[in-house]
Design a protein around this motif. Sequence first.
Motif, short mmCIF file in Angstrom:
data_model
loop_
_atom_site.label_atom_id
_atom_site.label_comp_id
_atom_site.label_asym_id
_atom_site.label_seq_id
_atom_site.Cartn_x
_atom_site.Cartn_y
_atom_site.Cartn_z
N ALA A 111 1.00 -1.30 -0.06
CA ALA A 111 -0.03 0.08 0.06
C ALA A 111 0.91 1.35 -0.07
CB ALA A 111 -1.17 0.00 1.35
N GLN A 112 1.87 1.12 0.80
CA GLN A 112 2.90 2.41 0.94
C GLN A 112 3.76 2.59 -0.55
OE1 GLN A 112 5.98 2.42 3.50
NE2 GLN A 112 6.21 4.82 3.52
N ILE A 113 4.08 1.37 -1.25
CA ILE A 113 4.49 1.63 -2.56
C ILE A 113 3.58 2.41 -3.52
CG2 ILE A 113 5.33 0.41 -4.56
CD1 ILE A 113 6.73 -1.46 -2.28
N GLU A 114 2.41 1.74 -3.48
CA GLU A 114 1.29 2.36 -4.27
C GLU A 114 1.24 3.69 -3.97
OE1 GLU A 114 -3.25 1.59 -5.83
OE2 GLU A 114 -2.36 0.48 -3.93
N ALA A 115 1.25 4.38 -2.82
CA ALA A 115 0.82 5.67 -2.61
C ALA A 115 2.09 6.46 -2.99
CB ALA A 115 0.83 5.83 -0.78
N LEU A 116 3.24 5.86 -2.85
CA LEU A 116 4.43 6.79 -3.30
C LEU A 116 4.44 6.85 -4.80
CD1 LEU A 116 7.15 4.98 -0.63
CD2 LEU A 116 6.08 7.41 -0.69
N GLU A 117 4.20 5.66 -5.41
CA GLU A 117 4.08 5.58 -7.09
C GLU A 117 2.89 6.98 -7.24
OE1 GLU A 117 3.41 2.01 -7.87
OE2 GLU A 117 5.57 1.32 -7.96
N ASN A 118 1.78 6.94 -6.78
CA ASN A 118 0.90 7.98 -7.13
C ASN A 118 1.41 9.49 -6.79
OD1 ASN A 118 -1.03 5.93 -8.14
ND2 ASN A 118 -1.88 5.60 -6.14
N LEU A 119 2.01 9.48 -5.40
CA LEU A 119 2.43 10.78 -5.30
C LEU A 119 3.52 11.27 -6.26
CD1 LEU A 119 2.85 13.24 -3.25
CD2 LEU A 119 4.53 11.79 -2.03
N PRO A 148 10.56 3.90 -3.93
CA PRO A 148 9.35 3.38 -3.09
C PRO A 148 9.99 2.23 -2.26
CG PRO A 148 8.33 3.81 -5.04
CD PRO A 148 9.98 4.06 -5.42
N GLU A 149 10.79 1.35 -2.63
CA GLU A 149 11.18 0.21 -2.16
C GLU A 149 12.18 0.50 -0.89
OE1 GLU A 149 9.34 -1.07 -5.75
OE2 GLU A 149 11.18 0.65 -5.39
N VAL A 150 12.96 1.57 -1.25
CA VAL A 150 14.11 1.84 -0.25
C VAL A 150 13.29 2.62 0.92
CG1 VAL A 150 16.05 3.42 0.03
CG2 VAL A 150 15.90 2.17 -1.86
N THR A 151 12.46 3.19 0.53
CA THR A 151 11.59 4.04 1.58
C THR A 151 11.00 3.26 2.31
OG1 THR A 151 11.24 5.96 -0.20
CG2 THR A 151 9.67 5.81 1.87
N VAL A 152 10.32 1.98 1.85
CA VAL A 152 9.70 1.39 2.87
C VAL A 152 10.64 0.56 3.71
CG1 VAL A 152 8.75 -1.19 2.62
CG2 VAL A 152 7.88 0.45 1.31
N LEU A 153 12.01 0.33 3.02
CA LEU A 153 13.11 -0.30 3.96
C LEU A 153 13.39 0.40 5.05
CD1 LEU A 153 15.04 -2.67 4.56
CD2 LEU A 153 16.43 -1.89 2.58
N ARG A 154 13.47 1.79 4.56
CA ARG A 154 14.01 2.77 5.50
C ARG A 154 13.12 2.75 6.86
NH1 ARG A 154 13.88 9.13 3.65
NH2 ARG A 154 11.64 8.33 3.58
N GLU A 155 11.67 2.65 6.43
CA GLU A 155 10.71 2.81 7.58
C GLU A 155 10.77 1.42 8.59
OE1 GLU A 155 8.55 5.30 8.48
OE2 GLU A 155 9.81 6.12 6.70
N VAL A 156 11.32 0.31 8.22
CA VAL A 156 11.68 -0.92 8.78
C VAL A 156 12.73 -0.75 9.77
CG1 VAL A 156 12.14 -3.26 8.60
CG2 VAL A 156 10.47 -2.48 7.17
#
Length: 220
Positions: A111-119, A148-156
């Motif tokens: 869901a976050q990747i999709e949101a970042l792509e739409n952003l 988006p993938e790196v951003t999600v990993l950063r949150e982890v």
Amino acid sequence: MPTLDSDSSVAEYFAINLRKTREARGLSQADLAQRVKELGHPCTQATIWKLEQGHREPKLTEAVAIGGALGLWRWTELTVKPAEFDLAITVDHWRRRAYELAAQTRAAAAAQIEALENLAVAVRSAMDAGLSVTWAEGRSGGWLEFTPEVTVLREVLAARVALEVEDDEHHRRSAEQERLATQILSALESSGVPLAVTPEDVRFVPGDDRERDDDGDAAG
């Protein structure tokens, strides 16, 4: 699986482990009986009650069905010593929890990747309409700095850091509380304030209405 001391141990261990697991699953005896029936084995609430009370030993096909209805790794675990069974159940609990959270993590990450792509698409549309790069960078809030993938990993990784900081803070606070308590006790001790009450320190004052013996001492 450990060797049982006697046949009677099977019913005893089975009874203890069965009840413990059923209650941990939040199932009533009737609920469990219904699950067992759904697996194709005849079972009633009375059957589960008898087994939990140790009134009879479980039949092989019955034990297999009950183990399946409870979602155990192996049905034979119901016959091991309760202390060993508790360890296995604890591992099972956290394995299931890890699986459940992994599924939630995958869904949240998607869901976050999709949101970042739409952003990114929305920001690009704004720039194509004539808005400046500076405006776009500020408006996106820094979320488009990485893929988006790196951003999600950063949150982890941020979650891991936060967890470690929380643990460190807990230890720090505990140590600080212990230090302050020691200082307060030391200050009271230095001032002559008694820190404990002993029977030898107790004195009775005139007018005490408790019964006394002939020597004038308070009766026990």
